[in-house]
Design an enzyme around this catalytic site. Structure first.
Site, PDB file in Angstrom:
ATOM      1  N   LYS A   1      16.315 120.623  53.067  1.00 35.42           N
ATOM      2  CA  LYS A   1      16.205 118.949  53.568  1.00 35.42           C
ATOM      3  C   LYS A   1      16.228 118.328  51.814  1.00 35.42           C
ATOM      4  CE  LYS A   1      12.787 120.097  57.045  1.00 35.42           C
ATOM      5  NZ  LYS A   1      12.738 119.990  58.393  1.00 35.42           N
TER       6      LYS A   1
ATOM      7  N   ARG B   1      13.447 126.509  67.027  1.00 36.41           N
ATOM      8  CA  ARG B   1      13.898 126.867  68.385  1.00 36.41           C
ATOM      9  C   ARG B   1      14.758 128.169  68.504  1.00 36.41           C
ATOM     10  NH1 ARG B   1      18.533 122.442  68.095  1.00 36.41           N
ATOM     11  NH2 ARG B   1      17.063 121.698  67.275  1.00 36.41           N
TER      12      ARG B   1
END
Ligand code: MN
Ligand code: ZN
Length: 500
Positions: free
Chosen positions: A278, A352
């Protein structure tokens, strides 16, 4: 547990000392007892209200220091607006608004919980007290140079007596609410903790403390998860110096044969994004990427403490997503516990992957009545819904409606988003059964579609709480970076529909 105000209930009489709080409606009408308490001050209040332009509007307050004629050294008159229009959910906020006016240094506080007309119910009094407690929360354990007079960071520690029509009933109701307050505080604490302190093993250790409340806690280590074939979860944690954990918490307060309700949380203790790293700006916020897991622990805490009459399984996948020589790469293909294979496109879509294995495991082992997962899953949900609503995705209309109603009642609101085969297609992969991102379009939806491939036919709801569970605007009942979102919502859902 931080020092918080001590709350008690007592008969409605005018006696008081320290800080005195009374309620007034729009039109400056008060209850009889409040009127008697303030009588010695003569027209002081009317004059002050006039000078301030105070009219008793909801959550507006008039404050008088050392009011002449009264024993109180501070008087707080809290407006409730039009008394007839007060909703049950307003009492929580009013409690928060009152707490916001009480100086942290106050030692004794008396609140005359009374309005003209109908008695204030025990239920409302307990909600009011919950608002007080939640508003008083501070996360200050790392402030070593706290100044005694710096009110902002101090946890209020006053003894607060709430005078109400039916104190015995109010106290009884409060015992339930106090359990919820503790659960919310637990969730807030976990989310606020820095990531060097709260890594997966430490998080599991804190969850294990629930055993004191009669919650059964199992902690699965890396070896145990390898044996189960949890390649999706383990792939996320493999770049970290901290080992991953899976924690299963069980509260068995329902009928023995009743299948449990399952609540599942994403617990990425820190999310750098991994090799798909990020940007630096605001990366520190990613200590909150375990807010789903924090909610599950807070909820189990509340359920255990209030001895909920339901069977509930909480399960959290705890990992740290780091870039390193051992980290997983874009292009890697991992095999989940379900046997389905996943091509990693972006290592920052890691939540996920964790949930895929936890959902599958919980579903197979417990055959639950339903599964609800909470996850700070996608930035896209913040683009869609801002920070007022969590995204709700579900394969079951009844569960979805019940969650929405519990959201309205608690103020932890959810907004249903679509699922469908058109979206599901977007995560098909050239090389594996699926890929872990579906591209920019509908990013929250394709994330939910991914999860749906791991729940089979079990009724399931997914709450994307990336916008609601951290970095929120301060409110009447929360001044902290972490609001402890979801504990009250799920407690309510369970209390309303699933307790015997
Ligand atoms: Mn991520
Ligand atoms: Zn994440």
């Amino acid at each position: 547990m931080p020092e918080t105000p001590k709350i008690s209930f007592r008969e409605l009489t005018p006696s008081h000392s320290g800080v005195l709080v009374v309620l007034t409606d729009e039109g400056l009408r008060m209850g009889r007892v409040a009127g008697r308490a303030l009588a010695p001050a003569g027209d002081l209040l009317a004059r002050a209200a006039k000078a301030e332009g105070f009219k008793g509007k909801k959550a507006m307050a008039l404050e008088l220091i050392a009011p002449g004629g009264l024993a109180a050294d501070r008087l707080i008159v809290m407006g409730v607006g039009k008394a007839k229009e007060l909703k049950p959910s307003d009492w929580l906020k009013l409690g928060g608004a009152v707490m916001g006016k009480i100086p942290p240094a106050a030692k004794a506080v008396t609140i005359l919980l009374e309005l003209p007309g109908d008695k204030i119910s025990a239920e409302a009094a307990a909600d009011f007290a919950l608002g007080l407690k939640l508003r008083a929360y501070r996360f200050d354990r790392y402030k070593t140079k706290r100044k005694e007079d710096d009110d902002k960071d101090r946890t209020p520690s006053a003894a607060i007596a709430i005078a109400v029509a039916d104190p015995a009933q109010a106290k009884k109701r409060w015992q339930q609410r106090a359990a919820i307050a503790e659960g919310v505080v637990q969730a807030r604490d976990l989310v606020n903790e820095p990531p060097n302190v709260l890594y997966p093993v430490e998080f599991a250790r804190r969850a294990a403390a629930l055993r004191k409340l009669g919650v059964a806690v199992e902690v699965l280590d890396v070896k145990a998860m390898k044996k189960l074939g949890m390649g999706a979860l383990l792939g996320v944690g493999q770049g970290s110096a901290h080992d991953s954990r899976l924690v299963v918490m069980r509260w068995s307060g329902g009928n023995r044969k009743e299948p449990p309700l399952a609540i599942i949380g994403k617990g990425v203790c820190f999310d750098t994004g991994g090799i798909s790293i990020k940007p630096a700006a605001s990366m520190e916020d990613m200590k909150g990427d375990m807010a789903g897991a924090a909610c599950v622990v807070g909820l189990m805490h509340a359920l255990g403490l209030r001895k909920a009459k339901a069977n509930v399984v909480g399960a959290i996948g705890l990992v740290e997503n780091m870039p390193s020589a051992t980290a997983q790469r874009p292009g890697d293909i991992v095999k989940s516990m379900s046997g389905q294979t996943i091509e990693i496109i972006n290592t920052d879509a890691e939540g996920r992957l964790v949930l895929a294995d936890v959902l599958w495991y919980v579903n197979k082992r417990f055959k639950p009545k339903f599964m609800i997962d909470l996850a700070t899953l996608t930035g896209a949900i913040i683009v869609s819904l801002g920070q007022e609503y969590a995204g709700l995705f579900a394969n079951d209309d009844k569960l979805s409606k019940r969650l929405a109603a519990a959201g309205e009642a608690t103020g932890e609101r959810v907004w249903r988003m679509p699922l469908g085969p058109e979206f599901d297609k977007m995560i098909d992969s050239k090389f594996a059964d699926m890929k872990n991102t579906g591209g920019r379009h509908g990013g929250s939806i394709t994330a939910a579609q991914f999860l749906e491939r791991y729940v089979e036919k079990t009724p399931w709801a997914h709450l994307d709480i990336a916008g609601t569970a951290m970095g929120v605007q301060p409110s009447e009942i929360n001044q902290s970076w972490a609001p402890g979102w979801g504990v009250r919502l799920l407690d309510r859902l369970i209390a309303e529909h699933y307790e015997r």
